[in-house]
Design a protein around this motif. Structure first.
Motif: not given
Length: 228
Positions: A151-156
């Motif tokens: 997943a997007d590591p900036k969001l998750d």
């Protein structure tokens, strides 16, 4: 021996053209080519910061700007970045910048530089078409991420890096829709074509030139491999 690099615009022009990185990138590619006269590279260049800046400006002024029109804005940025690289490669790249991946019948010189073609997909798709056309079995996708994540590591914060993934699983992650300017590890339209063609794609951090050296020379590298 032809290898294809899909060079994210964020590597060449994070905000504007980056001469310091471009010089180092040029030196790495020249060194790679000098080791074997049979080696040739196709570089397909994205739009980077300039593309996003102009597309965002269009959306701000005209929120309902058509997707095709936004794509054309991004395509023009890819062509400027590609002309920048062609100029730097000088005698290694005698061909004009390729803007239609179906057009070149022969590969002259040691480096071919290509840019965006038409709306509906990113330069990743052009890289896949050129790989098919000139017999490359792998596309190296250079961007600002070292690996694909679940997943997007900036969001998750629970997102995990992936070393190896099938096309079926990767396409389930990225979907089938192309959105101009959307930041994905590899374009969904290009992913479909690459899967159908049986190509392998390596996603890696484009600014890590030591890692690029390892990829080009068939050594162990940091990145994500997507394959059938």
């Amino acid at each position: 021996m032809v290898k294809v690099l899909s060079v994210g615009g964020s590597i060449v022009a994070p905000e504007s053209a980056d001469p310091e990185f471009a010089g180092k990138f040029l030196a790495e590619i020249r060194q790679y080519l000098a080791q074997d006269e049979s080696r040739r590279l196709i570089l397909v260049v994205g739009g980077g910061g300039p593309a996003r800046a102009y597309q965002n400006a269009c959306r701000e002024v005209l929120p309902q700007a058509p997707a095709d029109a936004l794509d054309w804005v991004g395509i023009m940025a890819t062509r400027l970045n590609a002309q920048f690289l062609k100029t730097l490669f000088a005698e290694l790249c005698p061909m004009d910048v390729v803007i239609d991946p179906n057009a070149p019948e022969v590969f002259t010189g040691r480096v071919m530089v290509a840019a965006g073609w038409k709306p509906g997909f990113s330069t990743d798709f052009d890289a896949v078409l050129l790989a098919e056309r000139f017999g490359a079995d792998t596309v190296v996708n250079l961007s600002n991420i070292a690996k694909v994540y679940t997943a997007d590591p900036k969001l998750d914060p629970a997102a995990q890096p992936i070393d190896d993934i099938s096309w079926a699983d990767f396409r389930a992650m990225v979907g089938d829709e192309w959105v101009p300017g959307k930041n994905l590890p590899f374009d969904p339209i290009a992913s479909k074509r690459a899967a159908e063609a049986g190509l392998t794609v390596i996603c890696a951090a484009g600014r890590d030139l030591n890692n690029l050296h390892d990829i080009l020379n068939g050594r162990k590298f940091t990145g994500t491999t997507i394959h059938a």
